[in-house]
Design a protein around this motif. Structure first.
Motif, PDB file in Angstrom:
ATOM      1  N   UNK A   9      95.991 -12.605 -49.592  1.00  0.00           N
ATOM      2  CA  UNK A   9      97.044 -11.719 -49.101  1.00  0.00           C
ATOM      3  C   UNK A   9      97.047 -11.777 -47.579  1.00  0.00           C
ATOM      4  N   UNK A  10      98.154 -12.252 -46.991  1.00  0.00           N
ATOM      5  CA  UNK A  10      98.185 -12.381 -45.540  1.00  0.00           C
ATOM      6  C   UNK A  10      98.094 -11.029 -44.842  1.00  0.00           C
ATOM      7  N   UNK A  11      98.563  -9.971 -45.488  1.00  0.00           N
ATOM      8  CA  UNK A  11      98.420  -8.639 -44.889  1.00  0.00           C
ATOM      9  C   UNK A  11      96.942  -8.240 -44.828  1.00  0.00           C
ATOM     10  N   UNK A  12      96.196  -8.607 -45.847  1.00  0.00           N
ATOM     11  CA  UNK A  12      94.756  -8.333 -45.852  1.00  0.00           C
ATOM     12  C   UNK A  12      94.044  -9.161 -44.785  1.00  0.00           C
ATOM     13  N   UNK A  13      94.466 -10.406 -44.626  1.00  0.00           N
ATOM     14  CA  UNK A  13      93.901 -11.262 -43.586  1.00  0.00           C
ATOM     15  C   UNK A  13      94.180 -10.646 -42.216  1.00  0.00           C
ATOM     16  N   UNK A  14      95.425 -10.215 -41.993  1.00  0.00           N
ATOM     17  CA  UNK A  14      95.806  -9.626 -40.706  1.00  0.00           C
ATOM     18  C   UNK A  14      94.975  -8.388 -40.411  1.00  0.00           C
ATOM     19  N   UNK A  15      94.780  -7.550 -41.420  1.00  0.00           N
ATOM     20  CA  UNK A  15      93.991  -6.326 -41.223  1.00  0.00           C
ATOM     21  C   UNK A  15      92.536  -6.661 -40.888  1.00  0.00           C
ATOM     22  N   UNK A  16      91.978  -7.650 -41.575  1.00  0.00           N
ATOM     23  CA  UNK A  16      90.600  -8.063 -41.319  1.00  0.00           C
ATOM     24  C   UNK A  16      90.444  -8.567 -39.881  1.00  0.00           C
ATOM     25  N   UNK A  17      91.340  -9.481 -39.467  1.00  0.00           N
ATOM     26  CA  UNK A  17      91.259 -10.013 -38.112  1.00  0.00           C
ATOM     27  C   UNK A  17      91.493  -8.929 -37.074  1.00  0.00           C
ATOM     28  N   UNK A  18      92.434  -8.038 -37.332  1.00  0.00           N
ATOM     29  CA  UNK A  18      92.701  -6.947 -36.399  1.00  0.00           C
ATOM     30  C   UNK A  18      91.438  -6.122 -36.180  1.00  0.00           C
TER      31      UNK A  18
END
Length: 57
Positions: A9-18
């Motif tokens: 999930x790219x939203x999950x990836x974005x949250x992790x990196x953030x």
């Protein structure tokens, strides 16, 4: 080799990196995080770690 199903999930990836970037003292914008997530997803496809499959919701 056994095949397993993994959902990325790219939203999950974005949250992790953030969260990781903020923890390290960086404050990225939402747009930057979307780009980073998309780049990470493309990297995983390029390295044949995942195959892209579109799921209709």
């Amino acid at each position: 080799m056994k095949e397993i199903e993994v959902v990325i999930d790219t939203e999950e990836i974005a949250e992790f990196f953030y969260n990781e970037l903020v923890r390290r003292g960086f404050v990225p914008t939402e747009r930057e995080m979307e780009e980073i997530a998309d780049i990470m997803f493309d990297y995983l496809i390029e390295k044949s770690i995942i195959d892209e499959e579109v799921i209709d919701e």
